[in-house]
Each structure stands twice: as C-alpha cells, then as structure tokens.
Design an enzyme around this catalytic site. Sequence first.
Site, PDB file in Angstrom:
ATOM      1  N   HIS A  24       0.814  -1.220   0.000  1.00 32.26           N
ATOM      2  CA  HIS A  24       0.000   0.000   0.000  1.00 32.26           C
ATOM      3  C   HIS A  24       0.845   1.266   0.000  1.00 32.26           C
ATOM      4  CE1 HIS A  24      -3.248  -2.654   2.053  1.00 32.26           C
ATOM      5  NE2 HIS A  24      -3.306  -2.741   0.745  1.00 32.26           N
ATOM      6  N   HIS A  25       2.042   1.209   0.621  1.00 31.60           N
ATOM      7  CA  HIS A  25       2.871   2.406   0.729  1.00 31.60           C
ATOM      8  C   HIS A  25       4.320   2.175   0.287  1.00 31.60           C
ATOM      9  CE1 HIS A  25      -0.362   2.783   3.809  1.00 31.60           C
ATOM     10  NE2 HIS A  25      -0.462   3.978   3.278  1.00 31.60           N
TER      11      HIS A  25
ATOM     12  N   GLN B 266       0.298  -8.237   5.394  1.00 27.27           N
ATOM     13  CA  GLN B 266       0.641  -9.264   6.380  1.00 27.27           C
ATOM     14  C   GLN B 266      -0.345 -10.415   6.367  1.00 27.27           C
ATOM     15  OE1 GLN B 266       1.645  -7.767  10.282  1.00 27.27           O
ATOM     16  NE2 GLN B 266       1.137  -9.696  11.283  1.00 27.27           N
TER      17      GLN B 266
ATOM     18  N   CYS C  92       4.394   1.978   7.947  1.00 28.08           N
ATOM     19  CA  CYS C  92       3.296   2.825   7.482  1.00 28.08           C
ATOM     20  C   CYS C  92       2.398   3.245   8.648  1.00 28.08           C
ATOM     21  CB  CYS C  92       2.481   2.120   6.409  1.00 28.08           C
ATOM     22  SG  CYS C  92       1.750   0.548   6.902  1.00 28.08           S
TER      23      CYS C  92
END
Length: 236
Positions: free
Chosen positions: A126-127, A167, A197
């Site tokens: 996501h980041h 995860q 994050c």
Amino acid sequence: MSTPFPRPSTPPLLASGQSSPIPPNEHGLGWPAKSTVSRLNATAEERAEREKKIAGAVRTILECIGEDPDREGLQRTPERYAQAVMWMTKGYEERLSDVLNNAIFAEDHDEMVLVRDIDISSLCEHHLVPFTGKIAIAYIPGQNQLVLGLSKLARIAETFSRRLQVQERLTKQIAIAVQEAINPRGVAVVMEATHLCMTMRGVQKPGSITVTSCMLGCFRTQQKTREEFLTLVKGR
C-alpha cells in the site's frame, strides 16, 4: 484463494521412492503476479532496462519532493534504489520447487514440528515501506509421514516476504505452501510485525504490533492442538 501448485496427473517422486504431494506448476511459482513470469525469464539486457526504468522513476520522485537529484549525495541514488528494490522483491523470481530442493523426507514422526522466531522483512504494497517481524510455523505430519527440512520453513517464509505484501496474505500464503508441499494433518502460522506505514506516518504509533494467524487442518478443527501450538509460540 487458489493454491500455489495446480496438481498434475503424475506427481514427482521423492528420493525414498514415494510420490511427493508437491506438484510444480508450469513455472514452479507460487501465486505469480501479472508480470512475474516475464521478470523470471528476463535476459540480462531486459534486467538492465528494468533497472534503468526504475532509476528514471526514482529521479522523478526526487525532483517532485523538492530535491536536486544531481547533487553529490543523490547522484547515484536512483541506480542504488533500483538495485535495492529488485533485491528486496527477489521472491518473485524464486521457484518454490527450487526453494524446497527435494528436502522432503519420510520419517516415523507424527507430532508437531515447530520453527519459531523466523525474522522476516517485507514491503507493504500500500505504501512501499517496510514491515518487519517474526513468524512461527508449525505442522503435524500426515499419514504419508512426510517432513520438511527445517530450514525450508524459513526459506518459504523468506520467498513470500520478498514480494510486495500485506501481512494477512503473507501469513496465509506460507501456510498453504507448507500444506501443498507435504500434505500434513495441519499447518499453523502466526506472524507478529511492526509496520512503518503505522509508525512513521498516518497514526504514528511507534511500538504497535500487528498479529495475524492462519490455521489449517487439525489446527483449525482441534482446539487442544491449536492451544498447544499457541502455548509453544508464546513460551519464549
């Protein structure tokens, strides 16, 4: 979720002569992404071109955040990052059949096998920032009495962690890979990790730990087995 190895009609044989439950798919990869196969089969020239494209993108990022990519400290940063990110995502190029490397053995053992405190590092998809932590992997051999070489549990975790991940998916992929490799009575995986994050941005909560688990077979259906596993994991 699809399994990492579509089963062929004739599974390969182990050194013992038994038929192995691990069937490699066409490329020997677990959950290949859209461009995984092209990366796996890339020539040296194509790999160099990939790194060049990444380096160009990093230079653009440096300019966009207000930096000067031509100053001394940043002149080689795009190339260094390109090489680093290819290494940090090398799991896309690792065939699970090569990771296991025939380290599947028939043993007269029907109790739990547990490897805990396996350190892993991965990149949050996501980041694109790291998350790090520890994984515990356990299984109970099935009727075929097959066991994995202990280091292969860590290698499986390493392979899937060296990809862009979340995860929850990483935990499940490891469990299913072990299940597909030796068809045990059950597999259990627990992971504890810290996500940058969360600690460097957003809610900025240093010290927060995310815990995920995946229980398959008897670890899911038998409370006593599950509790034994969790007790052993916590007994550090």
